[in-house]
Motif scaffolding. Sequence first.
Motif, PDB file in Angstrom:
ATOM      1  N   TRP A  97       0.902  -1.172   0.022  1.00 26.42           N
ATOM      2  CA  TRP A  97       0.046   0.058   0.144  1.00 26.42           C
ATOM      3  C   TRP A  97       0.833   1.200  -0.119  1.00 26.42           C
ATOM      4  CZ3 TRP A  97      -0.250  -3.718   3.677  1.00 26.42           C
ATOM      5  CH2 TRP A  97      -1.341  -4.536   3.625  1.00 26.42           C
ATOM      6  N   ARG A  98       0.362   2.184  -0.568  1.00 27.06           N
ATOM      7  CA  ARG A  98       0.956   3.356  -0.543  1.00 27.06           C
ATOM      8  C   ARG A  98       0.186   4.527   0.311  1.00 27.06           C
ATOM      9  NH1 ARG A  98       3.474   5.796  -5.847  1.00 27.06           N
ATOM     10  NH2 ARG A  98       4.966   4.095  -5.414  1.00 27.06           N
ATOM     11  N   VAL A  99       1.095   5.126   1.304  1.00 26.49           N
ATOM     12  CA  VAL A  99       0.297   5.849   2.183  1.00 26.49           C
ATOM     13  C   VAL A  99       1.248   7.282   2.154  1.00 26.49           C
ATOM     14  CG1 VAL A  99      -0.357   4.021   3.719  1.00 26.49           C
ATOM     15  CG2 VAL A  99       1.531   5.074   4.127  1.00 26.49           C
ATOM     16  N   GLN A 100       0.646   8.123   2.804  1.00 27.00           N
ATOM     17  CA  GLN A 100       1.048   9.742   2.947  1.00 27.00           C
ATOM     18  C   GLN A 100       0.879  10.164   4.463  1.00 27.00           C
ATOM     19  OE1 GLN A 100      -0.767  12.474   0.384  1.00 27.00           O
ATOM     20  NE2 GLN A 100       0.807  13.659   0.249  1.00 27.00           N
ATOM     21  N   ASN A 101       1.892  10.950   4.913  1.00 31.11           N
ATOM     22  CA  ASN A 101       1.684  11.483   5.949  1.00 31.11           C
ATOM     23  C   ASN A 101       1.116  13.001   5.664  1.00 31.11           C
ATOM     24  OD1 ASN A 101       2.063  13.369   8.260  1.00 31.11           O
ATOM     25  ND2 ASN A 101       4.307  12.991   8.341  1.00 31.11           N
ATOM     26  N   VAL A 102      -0.223  13.167   6.039  1.00 29.20           N
ATOM     27  CA  VAL A 102      -0.891  14.251   5.682  1.00 29.20           C
ATOM     28  C   VAL A 102      -0.987  15.472   6.947  1.00 29.20           C
ATOM     29  CG1 VAL A 102      -2.243  13.338   3.967  1.00 29.20           C
ATOM     30  CG2 VAL A 102      -2.973  13.169   6.330  1.00 29.20           C
ATOM     31  N   GLY A 103       0.033  15.056   7.997  1.00 29.94           N
ATOM     32  CA  GLY A 103       0.159  15.877   9.086  1.00 29.94           C
ATOM     33  C   GLY A 103       1.205  16.773   8.804  1.00 29.94           C
ATOM     34  N   ASP A 104       1.486  17.670   9.845  1.00 29.49           N
ATOM     35  CA  ASP A 104       2.577  18.782   9.768  1.00 29.49           C
ATOM     36  C   ASP A 104       3.816  18.291  10.519  1.00 29.49           C
ATOM     37  OD1 ASP A 104       1.505  19.011  12.239  1.00 29.49           O
ATOM     38  OD2 ASP A 104       0.630  20.981  11.918  1.00 29.49           O
ATOM     39  N   GLU A 105       3.933  17.257  11.054  1.00 27.55           N
ATOM     40  CA  GLU A 105       4.933  16.608  11.816  1.00 27.55           C
ATOM     41  C   GLU A 105       5.297  15.230  11.360  1.00 27.55           C
ATOM     42  OE1 GLU A 105       4.058  16.628  15.747  1.00 27.55           O
ATOM     43  OE2 GLU A 105       3.439  18.765  16.031  1.00 27.55           O
ATOM     44  N   VAL A 106       6.776  15.204  11.516  1.00 21.85           N
ATOM     45  CA  VAL A 106       7.168  13.964  10.964  1.00 21.85           C
ATOM     46  C   VAL A 106       6.962  12.643  11.870  1.00 21.85           C
ATOM     47  CG1 VAL A 106       9.441  12.439  10.606  1.00 21.85           C
ATOM     48  CG2 VAL A 106       9.360  14.986  10.427  1.00 21.85           C
ATOM     49  N   TRP A 107       6.493  11.386  11.471  1.00 28.15           N
ATOM     50  CA  TRP A 107       6.133  10.517  12.303  1.00 28.15           C
ATOM     51  C   TRP A 107       7.265  10.088  13.179  1.00 28.15           C
ATOM     52  CZ3 TRP A 107       3.956   6.442   7.815  1.00 28.15           C
ATOM     53  CH2 TRP A 107       2.838   7.079   7.383  1.00 28.15           C
ATOM     54  N   PRO A 108       7.019   9.858  14.450  1.00 25.32           N
ATOM     55  CA  PRO A 108       8.089   9.535  15.514  1.00 25.32           C
ATOM     56  C   PRO A 108       8.829   8.137  15.035  1.00 25.32           C
ATOM     57  CG  PRO A 108       6.042   9.226  16.422  1.00 25.32           C
ATOM     58  CD  PRO A 108       5.701   9.814  15.134  1.00 25.32           C
ATOM     59  N   PRO A 109       9.933   8.044  15.594  1.00 22.14           N
ATOM     60  CA  PRO A 109      10.640   6.721  15.474  1.00 22.14           C
ATOM     61  C   PRO A 109      10.103   5.607  16.337  1.00 22.14           C
ATOM     62  CG  PRO A 109      12.218   8.186  15.571  1.00 22.14           C
ATOM     63  CD  PRO A 109      10.995   8.952  15.979  1.00 22.14           C
ATOM     64  N   GLY A 110      10.002   4.443  15.631  1.00 22.87           N
ATOM     65  CA  GLY A 110       9.113   3.375  16.445  1.00 22.87           C
ATOM     66  C   GLY A 110       7.532   3.127  15.979  1.00 22.87           C
ATOM     67  N   CYS A 111       7.027   3.694  14.916  1.00 20.31           N
ATOM     68  CA  CYS A 111       5.740   3.587  14.310  1.00 20.31           C
ATOM     69  C   CYS A 111       5.652   2.230  13.648  1.00 20.31           C
ATOM     70  CB  CYS A 111       5.309   4.636  13.410  1.00 20.31           C
ATOM     71  SG  CYS A 111       4.823   6.291  14.328  1.00 20.31           S
ATOM     72  N   CYS A 112       4.485   1.522  13.692  1.00 26.43           N
ATOM     73  CA  CYS A 112       4.234   0.293  13.362  1.00 26.43           C
ATOM     74  C   CYS A 112       3.055  -0.118  12.378  1.00 26.43           C
ATOM     75  CB  CYS A 112       4.543  -1.020  14.129  1.00 26.43           C
ATOM     76  SG  CYS A 112       6.238  -1.000  14.989  1.00 26.43           S
ATOM     77  N   LEU A 113       3.041  -0.563  11.430  1.00 25.33           N
ATOM     78  CA  LEU A 113       1.823  -1.057  10.640  1.00 25.33           C
ATOM     79  C   LEU A 113       1.230  -2.485  11.307  1.00 25.33           C
ATOM     80  CD1 LEU A 113      -0.389  -0.797   8.453  1.00 25.33           C
ATOM     81  CD2 LEU A 113       1.119  -2.134   7.035  1.00 25.33           C
ATOM     82  N   CYS A 114       0.255  -2.395  12.145  1.00 24.27           N
ATOM     83  CA  CYS A 114      -0.141  -3.723  12.955  1.00 24.27           C
ATOM     84  C   CYS A 114      -1.334  -4.302  12.454  1.00 24.27           C
ATOM     85  CB  CYS A 114      -0.331  -3.300  14.622  1.00 24.27           C
ATOM     86  SG  CYS A 114       1.215  -2.383  15.392  1.00 24.27           S
ATOM     87  N   PHE A 115      -1.176  -5.715  12.569  1.00 24.89           N
ATOM     88  CA  PHE A 115      -2.593  -6.390  12.301  1.00 24.89           C
ATOM     89  C   PHE A 115      -3.541  -6.137  13.468  1.00 24.89           C
ATOM     90  CE2 PHE A 115      -5.082 -10.274  13.352  1.00 24.89           C
ATOM     91  CZ  PHE A 115      -5.729 -10.291  12.296  1.00 24.89           C
TER      92      PHE A 115
END
Length: 237
Positions: A97-115
């Motif tokens: 999947w292609r996703v986009q950060n539509v916010g105004d801040e960088v995603w923090p380290p440690g984010c995950c895609l989870c079932f």
Amino acid sequence: MDVDNDVDQTLLQQFSCMGTTDRDELVKQLQMLVGNNLNATAASFFLDMNNWNLQGAVCSYFDFESPYKLPSMTLIRDMTVGEGESIPPSTKFTKTWRVQNVGDEVWPPGCCLCFSGGDQLCAVDRLPVLPVGPGCTTDLTVEMVSPQQPGMYESKWRMTTPGGSYFGDIIWVILTVAEGGTMALTQQLARLNELGSSPRTEETSLNPFGPINRPSSQTLFQDSVQQTQDGDANMMC
């Protein structure tokens, strides 16, 4: 407040109208709605704060656990090769999947895609995701295996913060398993095409069995004029 999209409002209303006095059951329902990271003692605390009203306890939990602004994410599109095709049983395939950060801040380290629910189609239940800057996109790829029995299967995935809070759009895998499915074959052929389409370099242009790059007549004329001018200049010196 804006309750997380994954919480079904209709379901919450049904629970609040049940009028049950079984506190153990309410604790289990609250844990199910907000995630397994809430233990029984904490669940009892939030329920007691709201006179054991389940909907109020859910809202209090999100107010308490999410004092900061959650990251933002939107699903751009499914990039999977062969999307829409059926797949044979017990067959490996790739989901992207292609996703986009539509916010105004960088995603923090440690984010995950989870079932987060539905049919478990792979051995792993989380995929680490590197930080993504505002407005930037990234591709999320999960290797999966189709179930043994033919039929329709659904698997739900969510982005989570390092603390386990969900954010962004829900990502679905909707899969049709059938004998004679072509999705896996389509993906294999696509990989072979990628391997066979390596970019041409200066070294490969020297291949003696490759096409001969002959100079055009205009290039030969320009070279001839330049040689004549160089010879005249040498004679003048």
